[in-house]
Write a protein that holds these residues in place. Structure first.
Motif, mmCIF file in Angstrom:
data_model
loop_
_atom_site.group_PDB
_atom_site.id
_atom_site.type_symbol
_atom_site.label_atom_id
_atom_site.label_comp_id
_atom_site.label_asym_id
_atom_site.label_seq_id
_atom_site.Cartn_x
_atom_site.Cartn_y
_atom_site.Cartn_z
ATOM 1 N N GLY A 45 0.932 -1.309 0.423
ATOM 2 C CA GLY A 45 -0.050 0.027 -0.082
ATOM 3 C C GLY A 45 0.936 1.106 0.121
ATOM 4 O O GLY A 45 0.385 1.786 -0.739
ATOM 5 N N THR A 46 1.093 2.112 1.312
ATOM 6 C CA THR A 46 1.289 2.833 1.268
ATOM 7 C C THR A 46 3.005 3.301 0.566
ATOM 8 O O THR A 46 4.265 2.755 0.053
ATOM 9 N N THR A 47 3.316 4.490 0.180
ATOM 10 C CA THR A 47 4.240 5.223 0.042
ATOM 11 C C THR A 47 5.710 5.574 0.225
ATOM 12 O O THR A 47 6.788 4.982 0.715
ATOM 13 N N GLY A 48 4.704 6.431 1.413
ATOM 14 C CA GLY A 48 5.968 6.874 2.845
ATOM 15 C C GLY A 48 6.331 6.033 3.568
ATOM 16 O O GLY A 48 7.414 6.293 4.650
ATOM 17 N N LEU A 108 -4.858 0.419 9.144
ATOM 18 C CA LEU A 108 -6.859 -0.222 8.898
ATOM 19 C C LEU A 108 -6.138 -0.671 7.673
ATOM 20 O O LEU A 108 -5.102 -0.639 7.058
ATOM 21 N N ILE A 109 -6.988 -1.972 7.704
ATOM 22 C CA ILE A 109 -6.784 -2.476 6.204
ATOM 23 C C ILE A 109 -7.442 -2.757 5.461
ATOM 24 O O ILE A 109 -9.034 -3.414 6.072
ATOM 25 N N VAL A 156 -4.856 -3.615 1.882
ATOM 26 C CA VAL A 156 -4.335 -2.754 1.760
ATOM 27 C C VAL A 156 -4.050 -1.878 2.949
ATOM 28 O O VAL A 156 -5.060 -0.894 3.903
ATOM 29 N N ASN A 157 -2.703 -1.948 3.377
ATOM 30 C CA ASN A 157 -2.213 -1.037 5.141
ATOM 31 C C ASN A 157 -2.287 0.570 4.669
ATOM 32 O O ASN A 157 -1.859 1.140 4.100
ATOM 33 N N VAL A 158 -3.090 0.493 5.641
ATOM 34 C CA VAL A 158 -3.416 2.843 5.312
ATOM 35 C C VAL A 158 -3.480 3.403 6.781
ATOM 36 O O VAL A 158 -3.980 2.502 7.846
ATOM 37 N N PHE A 159 -2.813 4.355 7.297
ATOM 38 C CA PHE A 159 -2.401 4.691 8.076
ATOM 39 C C PHE A 159 -3.012 6.142 8.044
ATOM 40 O O PHE A 159 -2.830 7.018 7.174
ATOM 41 N N PRO A 160 -4.076 6.607 9.095
ATOM 42 C CA PRO A 160 -5.313 7.386 9.230
ATOM 43 C C PRO A 160 -4.052 8.454 9.101
ATOM 44 O O PRO A 160 -4.133 10.027 8.347
#
Ligand code: DLL
Length: 440
Positions: free
Chosen positions: A93-96, A331-332, A336-340
């Protein structure tokens, strides 16, 4: 075929502990000698490799966290020369916030063996046709099950995820007997087959291996009914290798941890104290024989319960429940892993205030993902086209940060409830696993 590696999978617990202790002693020395970051952590705690004589001494070692992994990006935790590595994989998922994990050929073999064990536990043998519909690429799902299927000698269909029509066509034409994908995609495939008039008894599948995201017992029943199969859970994380860290057997009562490769502990997420078996807490893994990326006491943030109760399948490996939640705010969503905090970063970059709320739900077995964002005074517009344009721009920025598309809704300033304590950033309406489902 009952086990992939019988002597290990059914090893008496005492012998297993001896094996773990022997491997742990070597591993701690390997890490201390080759990873300056971890050596500094051990020195800071006053622990030397000689202090770790058995798995009982594990608690003397410092923890590793995802933040440590990010600080060490990309090569800081590598324990072998780069030239000895043959593969990288990365968290979804995440870029950063990506974490990059490295593998030597030995590490790939070990990981694939774990996945082969999972396949056998789900009833597969070398006569089976395994359809791998997890994503291929940086995500570990496709590569892991693909490798496990090869190791077992199955005919492997490397489908990757998506293109549901082709999934169904190949499944029917080539006679796939085992389906591997996320549970939400399995439910979607079941629905798509139903719409095409293919009855559960008309497909060639007998089992499925589904993981990488939380799913409930209700969802298991829906998938089993919809596809006419037995549905097995599989758990893992990129940092520890990928899928196959633990897997379900025919009992479907928790996932057996591959304890000859990984030691598992449960800790209190607030104090770090190790909790006794049967307590609910955060899972911590130590990899015993990985060479390139050997994490010691890695905090997963997944909340689980462990059980050593004898399993009728004959495996002696400890079992873990399905993860019941997380001790951080990750969150998934659709795998995809997502952080607020990533949403917040996008809003601030785009000139909005950090007044937002994330709403996640599961409708027809697919996650919905909505982000409510307050307009600011200077961005205020009262034309429909102006609002739509701003929502689209924000959606594009979030998609490029997260890798998935939320539905963005601009709302009037000051309409999202303010909080005097922790802001309620996330409303997750999906039903997670409850304790009552655990019969350990
Ligand atoms: O999701 C590896 C995987 C691939 C597991 C395919 C199973 C099947 P990551 O992208 O690094 O790796 O995400 C790891 O996903 O910490 C859990 O929070 C969650 N997770 C993984 N498996 C399960 C599961 C892969 N069976 C994170 N049930 C982990 C619930 C799961 N959550």
């Amino acid at each position: 075929m009952k086990y992939f590696h019988e002597s290990v999978e059914t090893m008496p617990v005492e012998k297993l502990r001896e094996l773990q202790s022997e491997k742990l002693r070597k591993q701690v020395k390997h890490v201390y000698d080759h990873v300056p970051f971890y050596r500094a952590k051990m020195d800071e705690k006053g622990v030397k490799p000689e202090d770790i004589r058995s798995v009982d001494d594990l608690r003397l070692l410092p923890f590793l966290s995802k933040a440590d992994l990010r600080d060490c990006y990309p090569f800081g935790l590598l324990a072998v020369p780069k030239g000895d590595c043959v593969r990288i994989q990365s968290t979804s998922g995440t870029t950063g916030r990506r974490v990059v994990a490295f593998y030597t050929q030995h590490d790939v073999d070990l990981w694939e063996e774990c996945c082969a064990r999972a396949l056998v536990a789900a009833g597969a043998d070398n006569e089976d046709v395994v359809q791998v519909a997890y994503g291929y690429g940086l995500f570990t799902g496709g590569a892991g099950l693909n490798g496990g299927s090869h190791k077992l000698g199955c005919l492997t269909l490397p489908m990757s995820s998506g293109n549901t029509d082709r999934q169904i066509q190949f499944m029917m034409d080539l006679g796939a007997t085992v389906l591997c994908c996320t549970p939400s995609y399995a439910a979607y495939i079941a629905e798509a087959m139903h719409e095409r008039g293919i009855k559960p008894e008309d497909n060639p599948l007998k089992a499925g291996i589904f993981g990488a995201e939380p799913w409930t017992e209700e969802m298991r029943q829906a998938i089993e009914k919809g596809l006419g199969i037995k549905a097995y859970d599989i758990y893992g994380l990129t940092e520890i290798s990928g899928p196959g860290v633990s897997f379900e057997c025919q009992e479907q009562q928790g996932m057996h941890v591959n304890e000859d490769h990984f030691v598992v502990e449960i800790i209190d997420p607030d104090t770090g104290e190790v909790l006794p078996e049967g307590s609910r807490g955060e899972l911590v893994f130590t990899s015993l024989d990985k060479e390139a990326f050997p994490l010691l006491r890695y905090r997963t943030r997944d909340i689980c319960v462990l059980s050593r109760k004898k399993c009728s399948c004959g495996r002696t490996f400890i079992r873990m429940t399905k993860p019941m939640g997380r001790s951080d705010d990750m969150l998934i969503i659709r795998g995809v892993n997502v952080f607020p905090s990533q949403i917040e970063t996008v809003l601030l970059n785009e000139g909005y205030a950090p007044n937002y709320q994330i709403v996640v739900d599961r409708v027809n077995n697919t996650d919905t993902f909505d982000v409510l964002v307050e307009m600011t005074e200077d961005k205020f517009t009262d034309t429909v086209s102006g609002v739509t344009e701003q929502e689209k721009a924000l959606q594009g920025a979030m998609k490029s940060m997260l890798g998935i598309n939320p539905a963005v809704h601009l709302v009037t300033p000051h309409t999202i409830a303010r909080s005097e304590g922790k802001a309620v950033r996330v409303v997750d309406k999906r039903k997670l696993v409850s304790d009552s489902q655990w019969k350990g």
